[in-house]
Write an enzyme that holds these catalytic residues in place. Structure first.
Site, short mmCIF file in Angstrom:
data_model
loop_
_atom_site.label_atom_id
_atom_site.label_comp_id
_atom_site.label_asym_id
_atom_site.label_seq_id
_atom_site.Cartn_x
_atom_site.Cartn_y
_atom_site.Cartn_z
N GLN A 1 39.33 30.80 23.62
CA GLN A 1 40.40 31.21 23.98
C GLN A 1 41.57 30.38 24.43
O GLN A 1 41.11 29.69 25.59
CB GLN A 1 40.51 32.59 24.64
CG GLN A 1 41.68 33.09 24.90
CD GLN A 1 42.43 32.79 26.46
OE1 GLN A 1 41.67 32.40 27.18
NE2 GLN A 1 43.69 32.64 26.56
N THR B 1 45.74 33.70 22.62
CA THR B 1 46.39 35.12 23.27
C THR B 1 48.00 34.90 23.51
O THR B 1 48.49 34.03 23.87
CB THR B 1 45.89 34.78 24.90
OG1 THR B 1 44.43 34.89 24.93
CG2 THR B 1 46.67 36.01 25.72
N ARG C 1 51.25 42.55 38.59
CA ARG C 1 49.99 43.10 39.30
C ARG C 1 50.31 43.24 40.84
O ARG C 1 50.00 42.67 41.39
CB ARG C 1 48.92 42.02 39.07
CG ARG C 1 48.82 41.26 37.79
CD ARG C 1 47.72 41.72 36.87
NE ARG C 1 47.68 41.17 35.50
CZ ARG C 1 47.23 40.20 35.35
NH1 ARG C 1 46.61 39.82 36.24
NH2 ARG C 1 47.06 39.75 33.89
N LYS D 1 45.32 37.31 19.34
CA LYS D 1 44.97 38.32 20.70
C LYS D 1 46.25 38.89 20.89
O LYS D 1 47.08 38.33 21.56
CB LYS D 1 43.98 37.94 21.85
CG LYS D 1 43.73 38.70 22.83
CD LYS D 1 42.67 38.04 23.79
CE LYS D 1 42.06 38.89 24.76
NZ LYS D 1 43.26 38.92 25.91
N HIS E 1 45.51 43.68 26.53
CA HIS E 1 45.08 42.84 27.59
C HIS E 1 44.55 43.74 28.86
O HIS E 1 44.61 43.42 29.92
CB HIS E 1 46.51 42.16 28.27
CG HIS E 1 45.98 40.65 28.69
ND1 HIS E 1 46.44 39.56 27.95
CD2 HIS E 1 45.09 40.20 29.70
CE1 HIS E 1 45.88 38.37 28.72
NE2 HIS E 1 45.29 38.79 29.80
N ARG F 1 46.85 44.60 31.81
CA ARG F 1 47.09 43.93 32.83
C ARG F 1 48.50 43.07 32.64
O ARG F 1 49.06 42.24 33.48
CB ARG F 1 46.01 42.88 32.76
CG ARG F 1 44.72 43.39 33.20
CD ARG F 1 43.42 42.40 33.01
NE ARG F 1 43.34 41.33 33.99
CZ ARG F 1 42.90 41.33 35.00
NH1 ARG F 1 42.46 42.32 35.46
NH2 ARG F 1 42.85 40.15 35.84
N GLY G 1 39.93 48.89 27.67
CA GLY G 1 39.24 50.25 27.89
C GLY G 1 37.84 50.60 27.50
O GLY G 1 37.39 51.63 27.69
N ILE G 2 37.41 49.55 26.95
CA ILE G 2 35.90 49.88 26.25
C ILE G 2 34.80 49.91 27.32
O ILE G 2 34.56 48.70 28.07
CB ILE G 2 35.68 49.27 25.02
CG1 ILE G 2 36.33 49.47 23.82
CG2 ILE G 2 34.21 49.11 24.55
CD1 ILE G 2 36.75 48.58 22.90
N GLY H 1 35.86 43.22 28.32
CA GLY H 1 36.58 42.51 29.54
C GLY H 1 36.02 42.75 30.93
O GLY H 1 35.05 42.27 31.26
C1 LIG Z 1 39.50 39.43 35.36
C2 LIG Z 1 40.13 39.41 34.04
C3 LIG Z 1 40.73 38.07 33.56
C4 LIG Z 1 41.18 37.69 32.46
N1 LIG Z 1 41.59 36.55 32.07
C5 LIG Z 1 42.18 36.59 30.53
C6 LIG Z 1 42.62 34.98 30.02
O1 LIG Z 1 42.44 34.45 31.02
N2 LIG Z 1 43.06 35.25 29.11
C7 LIG Z 1 43.09 36.41 27.90
O2 LIG Z 1 43.28 36.23 27.09
N3 LIG Z 1 42.64 37.52 28.69
C8 LIG Z 1 42.28 37.80 29.94
N4 LIG Z 1 41.82 38.96 30.17
C9 LIG Z 1 42.19 40.15 29.41
C10 LIG Z 1 40.74 40.32 28.40
O3 LIG Z 1 40.53 39.27 27.63
C11 LIG Z 1 40.80 41.52 27.88
O4 LIG Z 1 41.76 41.60 27.06
C12 LIG Z 1 40.94 43.05 28.83
O5 LIG Z 1 39.94 42.70 29.93
C13 LIG Z 1 40.33 43.96 27.81
O6 LIG Z 1 40.42 45.08 28.61
P1 LIG Z 1 39.05 45.90 29.28
O7 LIG Z 1 39.03 44.95 30.70
O8 LIG Z 1 39.56 47.20 29.68
O9 LIG Z 1 37.71 45.57 28.36
C14 LIG Z 1 41.41 38.96 31.64
C15 LIG Z 1 40.74 40.25 32.09
C16 LIG Z 1 40.07 40.37 33.32
C17 LIG Z 1 39.55 41.66 33.74
#
Ligand SMILES: Cc1cc2nc3c(=O)[nH]c(=O)nc-3n(C[C@H](O)[C@H](O)[C@H](O)COP(=O)(O)O)c2cc1C
Length: 377
Positions: free
Chosen positions: A159, A187, A196, A247, A271, A274, A304-305, A325
């Protein structure tokens, strides 16, 4: 432990190796440290500093999208098919030609060393042991080459962000190609970091070294700067020998732009709530994207999964695989490599249980197994 159970736990993660008439709960050894996914998720915060936990768990703004990602799954109910004569369902599949023991891929989550000393090295090893693979983030604590070496025989996807100069992005693409990554995950929903508020309230200072495994200053990348365009993505990524998936797509029109720019697969995502608070739940957006691009590119979904039934609902609505995630990050925090492996086992077992109760094999899932919930809280 029964022989059947031993086979289930160790058998190369092939669902076809599951015992005949596998009955889910009966086949589980409850002496296992984690008997349910909730136990894994509950163990995670105890292993982390409060600030790091909020960084993992939190969303942006008022966390409306974060909460809606979970509620979206409750808005669907199953329509079980009775006495279908179906045999034990398989969970084996592939995405982009890369085989998977179950339709579950771990998301790119940065700062992984905060959750476990081995971070994405441990995630990659757990995935490979199970028969799945990872999307490895640019902002990992470890270099993409180190993660590749941790599970050399497993497929992997790298990624990265459309940020910085063309030369910087092309350098990352070359490194991923050289390290044997099969595809890139671009992404697109992160031109700047999300708002945040939990981190702000905590006066949280993300340890920059935890996100610099690839030698790039990720925080600098997501500072406000001129955004990339789809046209620039198309131009720069035309120099890549490996395909990319986009993404962060949440609408039919953005799905079209991504494909026109060269994306060969999509990851429907907000995301994990986030980035843009107030964005719709990924699951709610999946049908319009499937309607737009079905048959042209494969579709993954995240946000959300948390459990097997969520995965079955996402597949029924047209996703080919799901991406996890926080679930993976929490499993990593709870018990490192073994935690992620156990999460895979439990998710797979629940998927099989749900499919069996539903009377529908994974390959035949479609929206006809679902209906809108009559009542949601
Ligand atoms: C701690 C953390 C760090 C993340 N860092 C990135 C990142 O560096 N790049 C990115 O594309 N997504 C990042 N994400 C988002 C995840 O790739 C993903 O889209 C997201 O966690 C999915 O939702 P879920 O946490 O409910 O499964 C991050 C998520 C978390 C929880």
């Amino acid at each position: 432990m029964t022989t059947d159970h031993a086979r289930h736990r160790t058998a190369g993660r092939e669902a076809d190796d599951l015992p005949e008439g596998f009955a889910g709960i009966a086949a589980f050894d409850h002496s296992q440290r984690f008997a349910t996914v909730s136990e894994i998720y509950e163990a995670a915060p105890d292993r982390l500093d409060a600030g790091d936990w909020d960084f993992l768990d939190g969303g942006s703004g008022e966390e409306i999208t974060l909460a809606d990602n979970r509620r979206a799954f409750a808005r669907w109910q199953f329509r079980p098919r009775l006495l279908t004569g179906m045999s034990t369902p398989t969970t084996r599949t592939s995405f982009h030609g890369l085989p998977l023991a179950s339709p579950v891929v771990t998301a790119p989550f940065g700062a992984d060393r905060l959750f476990d000393a081995d971070g994405h090295l441990a995630v990659a090893r757990a995935n490979a042991r199970f028969g799945n693979w990872s999307i490895v983030p640019e902002s990992s604590s470890f270099a993409l080459e180190e993660v590749a070496k941790a599970a050399p025989d497993a497929a992997r996807v790298f990624q990265l962000h459309p940020a910085g100069t063309d030369r910087e992005v092309l350098t990352m693409i070359r490194r991923a190609e050289d390290a044997g990554y099969a595809a890139l995950c671009l992404t697109c929903d992160c031109p700047v970091g999300g708002w945040r508020e939990r981190n702000m309230r905590n006066r949280y200072q993300l340890d920059r070294s935890a996100i610099s495994g690839n030698g790039i200053d990720y925080l600098k990348q997501v500072e406000p700067q001129p955004q990339w365009s789809w046209a620039r993505v198309a131009d720069v990524f035309s120099h890549s020998s490996i395909p990319f998936l986009a993404k962060g797509v949440l609408t039919a029109e953005q799905a079209r732009y991504a494909i026109d720019a060269g994306a060969r697969a999509l990851l429907v995502s907000n995301h994990g709530g986030r980035q843009m608070d107030g964005a719709p739940a990924s699951l709610d957006q999946l049908p319009e994207i499937v309607a737009e691009v079905a048959g042209q590119v494969e579709i993954a979904i995240d946000s959300g999964i948390r459990r097997g039934s969520d995965i079955v609902k996402a597949l029924a609505l047209g996703a080919d695989i799901v991406v996890i995630g926080r679930a993976a990050a929490m499993a990593l925090a709870a018990a490192g490599e073994d935690g992620v492996f156990r999460l895979h086992e439990l998710l797979q077992a629940e998927i099989i249980n749900v499919l069996t109760l539903l009377g529908c094999d994974m390959s035949r899932l479609d929206a006809s197994v679902l209906q809108r919930a009559r009542h949601t809280s």
